[in-house]
Design a protein around this motif. Sequence first.
Motif, PDB file in Angstrom:
ATOM      1  N   ALA A 165      48.617   1.869  47.894  1.00  0.00           N
ATOM      2  CA  ALA A 165      48.123   1.386  46.604  1.00  0.00           C
ATOM      3  C   ALA A 165      48.694   0.001  46.371  1.00  0.00           C
ATOM      4  CB  ALA A 165      48.541   2.313  45.475  1.00  0.00           C
ATOM      5  N   ARG A 166      47.853  -0.885  45.935  1.00  0.00           N
ATOM      6  CA  ARG A 166      48.321  -2.245  45.651  1.00  0.00           C
ATOM      7  C   ARG A 166      47.458  -2.843  44.564  1.00  0.00           C
ATOM      8  NH1 ARG A 166      52.027  -5.930  48.140  1.00  0.00           N
ATOM      9  NH2 ARG A 166      52.920  -3.894  48.481  1.00  0.00           N
ATOM     10  N   ALA A 167      48.096  -3.562  43.662  1.00  0.00           N
ATOM     11  CA  ALA A 167      47.404  -4.313  42.619  1.00  0.00           C
ATOM     12  C   ALA A 167      47.787  -5.777  42.760  1.00  0.00           C
ATOM     13  CB  ALA A 167      47.801  -3.804  41.244  1.00  0.00           C
ATOM     14  N   VAL A 168      46.850  -6.636  42.457  1.00  0.00           N
ATOM     15  CA  VAL A 168      47.112  -8.072  42.518  1.00  0.00           C
ATOM     16  C   VAL A 168      46.346  -8.742  41.386  1.00  0.00           C
ATOM     17  CG1 VAL A 168      45.232  -8.511  44.161  1.00  0.00           C
ATOM     18  CG2 VAL A 168      47.152 -10.089  44.060  1.00  0.00           C
ATOM     19  N   ASP A 169      46.963  -9.737  40.783  1.00  0.00           N
ATOM     20  CA  ASP A 169      46.284 -10.555  39.786  1.00  0.00           C
ATOM     21  C   ASP A 169      45.752 -11.792  40.473  1.00  0.00           C
ATOM     22  OD1 ASP A 169      46.813  -8.823  37.740  1.00  0.00           O
ATOM     23  OD2 ASP A 169      48.546  -9.922  36.983  1.00  0.00           O
ATOM     24  N   ILE A 170      44.561 -12.191  40.087  1.00  0.00           N
ATOM     25  CA  ILE A 170      43.965 -13.397  40.658  1.00  0.00           C
ATOM     26  C   ILE A 170      43.620 -14.356  39.532  1.00  0.00           C
ATOM     27  CG2 ILE A 170      43.104 -12.280  42.738  1.00  0.00           C
ATOM     28  CD1 ILE A 170      40.339 -12.120  41.439  1.00  0.00           C
ATOM     29  N   ARG A 171      43.547 -15.608  39.872  1.00  0.00           N
ATOM     30  CA  ARG A 171      43.185 -16.651  38.920  1.00  0.00           C
ATOM     31  C   ARG A 171      41.855 -17.241  39.331  1.00  0.00           C
ATOM     32  NH1 ARG A 171      46.342 -14.067  36.843  1.00  0.00           N
ATOM     33  NH2 ARG A 171      48.354 -14.616  36.025  1.00  0.00           N
ATOM     34  N   SER A 172      40.962 -17.328  38.410  1.00  0.00           N
ATOM     35  CA  SER A 172      39.599 -17.858  38.514  1.00  0.00           C
ATOM     36  C   SER A 172      38.627 -16.752  38.905  1.00  0.00           C
ATOM     37  CB  SER A 172      39.475 -19.069  39.436  1.00  0.00           C
ATOM     38  OG  SER A 172      39.287 -18.712  40.771  1.00  0.00           O
ATOM     39  N   ASN A 173      37.419 -16.920  38.465  1.00  0.00           N
ATOM     40  CA  ASN A 173      36.389 -15.889  38.626  1.00  0.00           C
ATOM     41  C   ASN A 173      35.325 -16.423  39.581  1.00  0.00           C
ATOM     42  OD1 ASN A 173      34.733 -13.709  38.277  1.00  0.00           O
ATOM     43  ND2 ASN A 173      34.338 -14.029  36.106  1.00  0.00           N
ATOM     44  N   THR A 174      35.695 -16.497  40.865  1.00  0.00           N
ATOM     45  CA  THR A 174      34.784 -17.019  41.884  1.00  0.00           C
ATOM     46  C   THR A 174      34.744 -16.074  43.072  1.00  0.00           C
ATOM     47  OG1 THR A 174      36.506 -18.256  43.064  1.00  0.00           O
ATOM     48  CG2 THR A 174      35.391 -19.411  41.246  1.00  0.00           C
ATOM     49  N   ASP A 175      33.747 -16.250  43.927  1.00  0.00           N
ATOM     50  CA  ASP A 175      33.672 -15.449  45.147  1.00  0.00           C
ATOM     51  C   ASP A 175      34.959 -15.594  45.949  1.00  0.00           C
ATOM     52  OD1 ASP A 175      31.077 -15.000  44.321  1.00  0.00           O
ATOM     53  OD2 ASP A 175      30.132 -15.974  46.047  1.00  0.00           O
ATOM     54  N   ASP A 176      35.420 -16.833  46.094  1.00  0.00           N
ATOM     55  CA  ASP A 176      36.610 -17.105  46.889  1.00  0.00           C
ATOM     56  C   ASP A 176      37.851 -16.425  46.316  1.00  0.00           C
ATOM     57  OD1 ASP A 176      37.994 -18.449  49.080  1.00  0.00           O
ATOM     58  OD2 ASP A 176      38.904 -19.673  47.495  1.00  0.00           O
ATOM     59  N   SER A 177      38.037 -16.486  44.999  1.00  0.00           N
ATOM     60  CA  SER A 177      39.242 -15.876  44.415  1.00  0.00           C
ATOM     61  C   SER A 177      39.209 -14.348  44.554  1.00  0.00           C
ATOM     62  CB  SER A 177      39.411 -16.297  42.952  1.00  0.00           C
ATOM     63  OG  SER A 177      38.353 -15.819  42.153  1.00  0.00           O
ATOM     64  N   TRP A 178      38.048 -13.739  44.374  1.00  0.00           N
ATOM     65  CA  TRP A 178      37.949 -12.283  44.528  1.00  0.00           C
ATOM     66  C   TRP A 178      38.265 -11.878  45.972  1.00  0.00           C
ATOM     67  CZ3 TRP A 178      34.423  -8.663  41.474  1.00  0.00           C
ATOM     68  CH2 TRP A 178      34.364  -9.030  40.123  1.00  0.00           C
ATOM     69  N   LEU A 179      37.685 -12.584  46.935  1.00  0.00           N
ATOM     70  CA  LEU A 179      37.952 -12.262  48.343  1.00  0.00           C
ATOM     71  C   LEU A 179      39.404 -12.558  48.706  1.00  0.00           C
ATOM     72  CD1 LEU A 179      34.702 -13.424  50.149  1.00  0.00           C
ATOM     73  CD2 LEU A 179      35.598 -11.088  49.982  1.00  0.00           C
ATOM     74  N   ARG A 180      39.959 -13.630  48.189  1.00  0.00           N
ATOM     75  CA  ARG A 180      41.357 -13.963  48.467  1.00  0.00           C
ATOM     76  C   ARG A 180      42.273 -12.852  47.944  1.00  0.00           C
ATOM     77  NH1 ARG A 180      41.378 -18.970  46.828  1.00  0.00           N
ATOM     78  NH2 ARG A 180      41.824 -18.461  44.668  1.00  0.00           N
ATOM     79  N   GLY A 181      41.985 -12.341  46.753  1.00  0.00           N
ATOM     80  CA  GLY A 181      42.784 -11.250  46.202  1.00  0.00           C
ATOM     81  C   GLY A 181      42.720 -10.005  47.068  1.00  0.00           C
ATOM     82  N   MET A 182      41.522  -9.639  47.525  1.00  0.00           N
ATOM     83  CA  MET A 182      41.386  -8.440  48.355  1.00  0.00           C
ATOM     84  C   MET A 182      42.006  -8.657  49.733  1.00  0.00           C
ATOM     85  SD  MET A 182      40.604  -5.318  48.098  1.00  0.00           S
ATOM     86  CE  MET A 182      39.679  -5.237  46.570  1.00  0.00           C
ATOM     87  N   ARG A 183      41.855  -9.849  50.276  1.00  0.00           N
ATOM     88  CA  ARG A 183      42.505 -10.131  51.568  1.00  0.00           C
ATOM     89  C   ARG A 183      44.021  -9.993  51.452  1.00  0.00           C
ATOM     90  NH1 ARG A 183      38.370 -14.324  52.207  1.00  0.00           N
ATOM     91  NH2 ARG A 183      39.834 -15.785  51.271  1.00  0.00           N
TER      92      ARG A 183
END
Length: 172
Positions: free
Chosen positions: A143-161
């Motif tokens: 289980a892992r949670a991460v906060d991301i900044r900005s609402n873009t394709d790149d930020s969502w994928l970066r968070g999941m990566r």
Amino acid sequence: MTRALFLWLLAGFLSASAATAQGLVPLRDGASVAFLGITFIDTSTEGAYNPVRADETARLALVQDYVQTRFAETGFAMLDLDPITTDLATVTNPADCYGCETRLAARLDADYVLVGEVQKVSNLILSMNLVLRAVPSGEVVRARAVDIRSNTDDSWLRGMRYIFKTHMFVEG
């Protein structure tokens, strides 16, 4: 809202600390996974006044495809959800359904069940998490949670990566 974010971050920190201290449960090679998807939760002011945004719906599909692909490429057998589609459609959020995700996955004879959430706090702050549980016990094995900044394709994928790189397939 700030209290909820603090508690979310604290839970992530404590689970990461516990996993580091105790080691992670090894994942079984070739195990079957029922991926019940990722739920989008919009708690932002924008979401309270506006309809669902097409770009966020597309991002959710993008991230779900990424997760599905990563598990399949790593050697997990991704199960077909057709036998539980009707029941799954009645669940608003499989990541928060009091164990229904484990019960649904058990009906598929899955070894693991995988669920996630992306919560939009604002257009700048989003939180995403991914949880892998053993079936039928419901024990959390990753289980892992991460906060991301900005609402873009790149930020969502970066968070999941980041979730995958730092925790999902890392052995203790």
